[in-house]
Design a protein around this motif. Structure first.
Motif, PDB file in Angstrom:
ATOM      1  N   VAL A   1      10.756  -8.078  -0.260  1.00  0.00           N
ATOM      2  CA  VAL A   1       9.738  -7.028  -0.135  1.00  0.00           C
ATOM      3  C   VAL A   1      10.329  -5.768   0.485  1.00  0.00           C
TER       4      VAL A   1
ATOM      5  N   ALA B   1      10.137  -2.025  -1.079  1.00  0.00           N
ATOM      6  CA  ALA B   1       9.691  -0.862  -0.312  1.00  0.00           C
ATOM      7  C   ALA B   1      10.708   0.270  -0.387  1.00  0.00           C
TER       8      ALA B   1
ATOM      9  N   ARG C   1       5.972  -2.200  -2.027  1.00  0.00           N
ATOM     10  CA  ARG C   1       6.196  -3.472  -1.323  1.00  0.00           C
ATOM     11  C   ARG C   1       5.110  -4.478  -1.713  1.00  0.00           C
TER      12      ARG C   1
END
Length: 566
Positions: free
Chosen positions: A401, A405, A461
Motif C-alpha cells: 500500500v 501511495a 493507497r
C-alpha cells in the motif's frame, strides 16, 4: 454461443442477423438455452423486460460496462489514445430502471431511451473489446474475469430490483412513531425533534427562532455560547463537556432518520410490500456499487425491523469478515498476514484477533485502527503509533500500500488485481504541483503541492485494496446467483405468492452492499442456501488468488427479519 442484440430504428431488434420483434425476444432467449451468453449495450435496457416476461438470463455481457473498464485500464491497450475525444460508448449512460417508483420501466427500453435514433454498434464494439483483451496477453485472463463479474453483477442488480426487498410498511411506520412521535402535519417537526430543539435552544441560551436544521445558524449559536466546537461532526462534539452535546447528537441522529428513511421515503419507495432501489453497478470509481434512488446502501439498523421475510420464507444474511485486509494480504503475497487471518484455530473468524495473537500489537482495537490506517493513510493518533509495528510484522502488505501511495503522489495510475485502474488526478492537481517548481514559488506553494500529492496518494493507497475487494464481492455475488438458481424451487412454497416469476418459490438475492448480501429463500432451503453462500465465498477467493492460503470467512445468519441478524 454469444448472440448479440442490436436495436433497429423500427423498434425491432437483430439477433445474430435475424430481425426479431420485441415481443418475440423472450421466446428467442428461452429457445437459445442457458448456455447462451447474451451481449447487449446495457443490461438495464434489456433485462427488465425479459424478467417481466418471466425469463431469466444465465449469462450476459454488458458492453457499456466493459467499455468503461477497458478504456481506463492500464492493462489494456485501447486502439485510440487516452486523450482522444469521448466516443458514443464513453458517454452512454446507464438506462434508468424507473424514473420514479410510480412510473415502471417500459418493456425493453427505459424511459428516455429513443430507439428510433441510431446508437453505437454493439457488434463492432464487441469485436473491439475482444481484440483489446486478447492483446493484453498475460493480463487477458484477469480482465476477462473482471468483465464477466461486472456483467454478472449487472444481471444481479436488475434481478434484485425486479424481486424487491420484502418490507412491511406498518412496521416501518411503527418504528418512526416509536422513535420520533406521531407523524406530524406537513411543515411541522415530529414531537421528539421538537422537544430536542427546545433543549438545544435552552442549553445554548438561544432564541426560539434558532433552527437546529440550519448548520450555519447552529454553529453561530454554538460559538456565541462558548461550546468550543468548530464543526457539527459527531466525533468532535463527543469530546466536549457541555449540556448541548447530548440533545444535539440525538437531534442529528433522529433528523437523519426522518430525512433519509422517514414517512416521505416510505411513501415514495415501498410499493406492494417491496422496496426496490436502483443499484448503479460500478458507480464508484473503485468499482463499488452506488444507488440512484432510495438509499439502498445506507439502511439504518432502526428501520431494518421492517425488512421481514414473506410467510414460509426466511432470510440468509451474510457478510465477509475484514474483507479488505484479507484482500491486501493476498494481493501483496503476504503469507504471514494471511496466517494471522486464519487465526490460531485455523478458521479465521477474526483477523484482528489473529494479528494480536501474532504478537504484532497488544489489543484488537489497535490492530483494527492500525490496519485501517495502513489502507486509508492514517498517520496520526493511535494509527500512526501502531503502523511501525505492523510494518515490522507484515512488511509485504505495508510495502504494497505504501508503493500505491507513492505512485499516487507522483500522479501515476494504480490498478486493482483484476485490472480496474484509477483515474489520473485533475488539472488543479497538476497545476498545483507545477506551481511548486516555479522560480517564484514560496513555502505556501510547496506546502500546498505536498498536501495535494499526499491526498492523492491516500486515494491510490486505498484504491487498490477497496477496488480489489469490490472485485472479490462481484465474484462472490455472481457465484451466489448461479448457485441459488441451481438449488431449484421449493415444493413447500406456492409459486403464486408475492415473489414474482421467474423467482417464485426459488431462493433469490434481494440486497447487496459492498461485502454483505441478503437472500430471500423458502424456509426449508435456508440451510442449503447458507452452505452455498459460504461455498461461493471460497470460490471467489480461488478465482482471484488461486491457491494462495488466504481465507474469506463469513458471518452467516438465518432469520425471519433483517434486524434479527444484527
Amino acid at each position: 454461443m454469444q448472440p448479440v442484440i442490436v436495436p433497429e430504428p423500427d423498434g425491432s431488434v437483430r439477433v445474430d442477423g435475424r430481425r426479431v420483434a420485441l415481443g418475440e425476444l423472450p421466446s428467442v432467449v428461452v429457445a437459445a438455452g442457458a448456455s447462451a451468453r447474451w451481449t447487449w449495450d446495457d443490461t438495464n435496457r434489456w433485462y427488465p423486460g425479459l424478467l417481466a416476461a418471466g425469463v431469466r438470463v444465465e449469462r450476459a455481457y454488458d458492453l457499456r460496462l466493459g467499455h468503461r473498464i477497458l478504456r481506463g485500464s492500464a492493462l489494456a491497450s485501447w486502439p485510440e489514445p487516452g486523450d482522444a475525444p469521448p466516443g458514443p460508448w464513453d458517454t452512454l449512460p446507464p438506462a434508468p430502471l424507473t424514473s420514479t417508483p410510480d412510473q415502471p420501466a417500459m418493456l425493453f427500453a427505459a424511459p428516455g431511451v429513443d430507439d428510433s435514433a441510431p446508437g453505437p454498434d454493439p457488434v463492432a464494439e464487441l469485436a473491439v473489446q475482444d481484440a483489446v483483451v486478447a492483446a493484453s496477453l498475460a493480463a487477458a485472463g484477469r480482465l476477462r474475469l473482471l468483465l464477466a463479474a461486472e456483467s454478472a453483477g449487472a444481471l444481479a442488480a436488475v434481478e434484485m430490483y425486479h424481486a424487491g426487498l420484502p418490507w412491511l410498511a406498518d412496521v416501518h411506520d411503527a418504528v418512526l412513531t416509536e422513535t420520533l412521535g406521531p407523524r406530524p402535519r406537513l411543515g411541522e417537526r415530529p414531537a421528539r425533534l421538537e422537544e430536542l430543539a427546545h433543549l438545544i435552544r435552552a442549553a445554548l441560551d438561544a432564541p426560539a427562532s434558532l433552527n437546529p436544521d440550519s448548520p450555519r445558524d447552529l454553529l453561530r449559536a454554538i460559538e456565541r455560547a462558548g461550546v468550543g466546537a468548530r464543526s457539527l461532526r459527531k466525533w468532535e462534539l463527543e469530546q466536549l463537556d457541555h449540556p448541548v452535546v447530548e440533545p444535539l447528537l440525538e437531534y442529528k441522529s433522529l433528523y437523519r432518520l426522518l430525512t433519509a428513511n422517514g414517512w416521505a421515503w416510505l411513501e415514495a419507495w415501498v410499493r406492494d410490500g417491496r422496496f426496490r432501489s436502483e443499484y448503479v453497478v460500478g458507480g464508484v470509481v473503485t468499482g463499488r456499487w452506488a444507488s440512484s434512488g432510495g438509499g439502498a446502501l445506507q439502511l439504518p439498523k432502526s428501520v431494518r425491523r421492517a425488512v421481514v421475510a414473506d410467510p414460509g420464507w426466511s432470510f440468509v444474511i451474510a457478510d465477509a469478515a475484514q474483507l479488505e485486509p484479507r484482500v491486501l494480504a493476498a494481493m501483496a503475497g503476504d503469507e504471514v498476514m494471511a496466517a494471522a487471518g486464519r487465526g490460531p484455530d485455523g478458521r479465521g473468524a477474526d483477523m484482528y484477533a489473529g494479528i494480536v495473537a501474532s504478537g504484532a500489537v497488544p489489543t484488537r482495537e489497535l490492530a483494527k485502527v492500525g490496519m485501517l490506517g495502513a489502507m486509508y493513510g492514517g498517520t496520526t493518533g493511535s494509527s500512526g503509533q501502531v503502523l511501525p509495528r505492523l510494518a515490522k510484522a507484515f512488511p509485504r502488505s505495508l510495502a504494497f500500500v505504501d508503493d500505491a501511495a507513492r505512485a499516487g503522489e507522483r500522479g501515476e495510475v494504480v490498478t486493482t488485481h483484476l485490472g480496474r485502474s484509477s483515474p489520473l488526478p485533475g488539472a488543479t492537481w497538476h497545476e498545483t504541483q507545477a506551481g511548486a517548481y516555479q522560480d517564484d514559488a514560496g513555502d505556501d506553494d510547496v506546502a500546498k503541492a505536498r498536501s495535494y500529492a499526499r491526498s492523492w496518494g491516500r486515494f491510490t493507497r486505498n484504491f487498490v485494496v477497496q477496488g480489489t475487494a469490490a472485485e472479490w464481492a462481484l465474484c462472490w455475488l455472481a457465484s451466489i446467483r448461479r448457485r441459488l438458481w441451481a438449488l431449484g424451487p421449493s415444493p413447500s412454497v406456492s409459486d403464486d405468492g408475492p415473489v414474482p416469476a421467474p423467482f417464485a418459490a426459488r431462493p433469490h438475492l434481494v440486497f447487496f452492499v459492498h461485502d454483505e448480501i441478503v437472500v430471500h429463500t423458502p424456509a426449508d432451503l435456508a440451510d442449503a442456501v447458507a452452505a452455498e453462500v459460504q461455498a461461493a465465498a471460497a470460490e471467489a477467493g480461488r478465482l482471484l488468488f488461486g491457491d494462495f492460503p488466504v481465507q474469506f470467512p463469513l458471518s452467516v445468519a438465518i432469520a425471519p427479519s433483517y434486524a434479527d441478524a444484527k
